[in-house]
Write a protein that holds these residues in place. Structure first.
Motif, PDB file in Angstrom:
ATOM      1  N   UNK A   1      -4.500   1.761  -3.230  1.00 25.14           N
ATOM      2  CA  UNK A   1      -5.591   2.190  -2.304  1.00 25.14           C
ATOM      3  C   UNK A   1      -6.648   2.635  -3.365  1.00 25.14           C
ATOM      4  N   UNK A   2      -6.145   3.299  -4.364  1.00 25.23           N
ATOM      5  CA  UNK A   2      -7.038   4.122  -5.706  1.00 25.23           C
ATOM      6  C   UNK A   2      -7.358   3.122  -6.856  1.00 25.23           C
TER       7      UNK A   2
ATOM      8  N   UNK B   1       8.498   0.819   6.479  1.00 26.32           N
ATOM      9  CA  UNK B   1       7.682   1.951   6.113  1.00 26.32           C
ATOM     10  C   UNK B   1       6.239   1.605   6.488  1.00 26.32           C
ATOM     11  N   UNK B   2       5.840   0.534   6.743  1.00 21.69           N
ATOM     12  CA  UNK B   2       4.385   0.368   7.365  1.00 21.69           C
ATOM     13  C   UNK B   2       4.226   0.559   8.678  1.00 21.69           C
TER      14      UNK B   2
ATOM     15  N   UNK C   1       0.851  -1.251  -0.160  1.00 19.80           N
ATOM     16  CA  UNK C   1       0.011  -0.082   0.097  1.00 19.80           C
ATOM     17  C   UNK C   1       0.787   1.196   0.084  1.00 19.80           C
ATOM     18  N   UNK C   2       1.958   1.211   0.404  1.00 17.99           N
ATOM     19  CA  UNK C   2       2.914   2.277   0.581  1.00 17.99           C
ATOM     20  C   UNK C   2       3.640   2.608  -0.800  1.00 17.99           C
TER      21      UNK C   2
ATOM     22  N   UNK D   1       1.194   5.576 -11.761  1.00 16.81           N
ATOM     23  CA  UNK D   1       1.388   6.606 -10.918  1.00 16.81           C
ATOM     24  C   UNK D   1       0.509   6.471  -9.633  1.00 16.81           C
ATOM     25  N   UNK D   2      -0.308   5.734  -9.631  1.00 14.65           N
ATOM     26  CA  UNK D   2      -1.394   5.714  -8.666  1.00 14.65           C
ATOM     27  C   UNK D   2      -1.000   4.743  -7.446  1.00 14.65           C
ATOM     28  N   UNK D   3      -1.765   4.872  -6.305  1.00  8.98           N
ATOM     29  CA  UNK D   3      -1.446   3.993  -5.038  1.00  8.98           C
ATOM     30  C   UNK D   3      -2.555   3.007  -5.262  1.00  8.98           C
TER      31      UNK D   3
ATOM     32  N   UNK E   1       0.141   8.022   2.623  1.00 13.37           N
ATOM     33  CA  UNK E   1       0.840   7.514   1.396  1.00 13.37           C
ATOM     34  C   UNK E   1      -0.020   5.966   1.289  1.00 13.37           C
ATOM     35  N   UNK E   2      -0.711   5.570   2.413  1.00 11.84           N
ATOM     36  CA  UNK E   2      -1.461   4.046   2.238  1.00 11.84           C
ATOM     37  C   UNK E   2      -2.730   4.403   1.265  1.00 11.84           C
ATOM     38  N   UNK E   3      -3.248   5.710   1.355  1.00  8.66           N
ATOM     39  CA  UNK E   3      -4.378   5.974   0.646  1.00  8.66           C
ATOM     40  C   UNK E   3      -4.530   7.016  -0.526  1.00  8.66           C
ATOM     41  N   UNK E   4      -3.695   7.865  -0.491  1.00  8.36           N
ATOM     42  CA  UNK E   4      -3.766   8.872  -1.301  1.00  8.36           C
ATOM     43  C   UNK E   4      -2.930   8.433  -2.736  1.00  8.36           C
ATOM     44  N   UNK E   5      -2.692   9.204  -3.462  1.00  8.77           N
ATOM     45  CA  UNK E   5      -2.141   8.975  -4.835  1.00  8.77           C
ATOM     46  C   UNK E   5      -0.590   9.383  -4.465  1.00  8.77           C
TER      47      UNK E   5
ATOM     48  N   UNK F   1       9.254  -3.366   3.704  1.00  5.41           N
ATOM     49  CA  UNK F   1       7.899  -3.208   3.840  1.00  5.41           C
ATOM     50  C   UNK F   1       7.424  -3.059   5.243  1.00  5.41           C
TER      51      UNK F   1
END
Lengths: 227, 231
Positions: free
Chosen positions: A130-131, B144-145, A88-89, A126-128, B227-231, B141
């Motif tokens: 989560x999207x 960072x998490x 996810x990161x 370029x997306x994460x 950083x887990x959810x956004x672009x 992994x």
């Protein structure tokens, strides 16, 4: 060629499975709880069998007699999980590049472009995670496993978490993959319809044992049994 | 009213230096212990957990006294470090940093351990199948998490180190310019007539530093979480 002959006790459940896969797409077929995922986890090196032997081409991955148990990260076996398990990161591009970096392979732009195109992911890079939609996520997971240049690709119910429209969206990509990527695959599923589209040979598991193995005609019998 | 005297500035700078050094030195040990407690099963695990948390429940004076007899000039560890590495703790600011680090250690370990335990271990398995050795899985992994939790632990550790009083004063006393932190200075000022104004100034400074640390940690944690959810 993949040769598996293993035993494993998981609580009350006993797995005793032997089969061979000679390239192409081998289906591990069976209802849920038949031990399919445990078997592929043992092939990948995520669980250790109690007894037996696993060999890929001319390399022994596991042998309880010879006390061989190669660590998962040295096996070079790609694994597409049911839930994708994207990091996810990291961006989609970094997820795709992760296996190459960790396996210390040289950068290969042409191969990368080919896989990105094959799975139609150019607009996602370029997306994460989560999207991403569920279908996009699974395509990235397939691409990530392919880009580490695996000797074998394990797919554990890669479509199970998707609705039927998404399934229809992804299945053609997997068929293309089979025809173009030339990586032998073990494809785990409980769905005969899905397997008819992609598999070439079938290993039918039930209660931790191989009930039958053979060609796609086994799936017809599975349909009859379900009636 | 709010002109800080040179002596007060010395105490403030000393406190911040002690808290930063205590946090920085405790961090690698904290990450290692938190990882072992979160991921490993071994004989004596609950003993290790108990030892780590001991400073949280012991009277600070007891911790300070134990540090004194262990790391003091004649203590076994103190004599060894002084003779072989020239590191002296007793009545030095380094001793104050040691006392603060030990007292804050449980808070640091706890926050980091919780964030390790919250990580989906299936992601680590996935990284393994992609060719990452266990150590590289940890670096690329796990760490960072766990970052939001590590930052939260560092801020807790820093804040605790900044305010630590009992163990520090027992171990390295209350020497202006060497071991007199903001807390010790406030304590001293409240013991002398006419010290109220100075004590009040230091109280305000302590509140400002602690609030700033909290706000900074919120900001870092939110950035890391984004950083887990956004672009």
């Amino acid at each position: 060629m993949l040769a598996v002959d293993i035993e494993k006790r998981l609580g009350d459940f006993a797995i005793k499975v032997a089969f061979e896969s000679t390239g192409g797409v081998t289906a591990l077929f069976g209802s849920s709880g038949s031990g399919k995922t445990s078997v592929v986890n043992m092939v990948a090196g995520l669980i250790k069998p109690d007894r037996g032997r696993i060999a890929l081409d001319d390399q022994v991955l596991f042998d309880s007699h010879a006390r061989v148990n190669m660590a998962a990260h040295r096996r070079r076996i790609g694994y597409v999980f049911q839930e994708g398990r994207l990091f996810p990161h990291l961006s989609v591009a970094a997820n795709l590049d992760y296996g190459r970096r960790m396996s210390r392979l040289p950068r290969d732009e042409a191969e990368q472009r080919r896989i990105v195109e094959l799975l139609d992911m150019g607009h996602l890079l370029d997306r994460r995670p989560g999207r991403l939609s569920g279908g996009e996520r699974q395509r990235v997971a397939v691409g990530r496993a392919l880009l580490m240049r695996p000797r074998l690709l394990l797919l554990d119910e890669p479509l199970a978490s998707l609705d039927s429209a998404r399934k229809r969206e992804i299945l053609p990509y997997l068929v293309r993959l089979r025809d173009e990527a030339k990586v032998p695959m073990v494809y785990v599923s409980h769905n005969p319809g899905e397997l008819r589209r992609i598999a070439e040979t079938v290993v039918w598991l039930d209660g931790g044992r191989v009930m039958k193995s053979g060609g796609l005609e086994l799936l017809d019998q599975a349909d009859l049994d379900a009636l | 009213m709010f002109d800080l005297t040179p002596d007060e500035w010395i105490a403030i700078r000393l406190s911040i230096r002690i808290a930063i050094v205590a946090t920085a030195v405790a961090l690698p040990f904290g990450i290692a212990v938190a990882w072992v407690l979160a991921r490993k099963d071994f004989w004596g695990k609950s003993l290790l957990g108990g030892l780590v948390h001991l400073p949280l429940v012991l009277p600070p004076v007891v911790t300070g006294y134990l540090l004194l007899i262990t790391f003091g000039r004649r203590g076994p560890a103190g004599a060894f470090l002084a003779d072989n590495f020239g590191i002296v703790f007793s009545f030095r600011w380094t001793g104050a940093a040691l006392a603060c680090g030990v007292m804050a250690f449980p808070l640091l370990v706890r926050a980091i351990r919780l964030s390790f335990e919250a990580i989906d271990r299936r992601l680590e398995d996935a990284a393994g199948t992609l060719g990452a050795s266990p150590f590289r899985v940890f670096l690329t992994i796990t760490m960072p998490l766990a970052l939001p939790g590590i930052i939260a632990g560092m801020v807790l550790c820093f804040a605790k180190a900044l305010g630590e009083f009992g163990a520090t004063i027992t171990f390295v006393s209350n020497i202006p310019g060497e071991t007199q932190t903001i807390s010790a200075a406030i304590y001293t000022l409240t013991q002398v007539p006419g010290g109220d104004a100075a004590a009040f100034r230091l109280v305000v400074v302590a509140i400002v530093i602690s609030l700033a640390a909290l706000i900074a940690s919120e900001w870092f944690a939110r950035r890391a979480g984004m950083r887990y959810h956004g672009d």
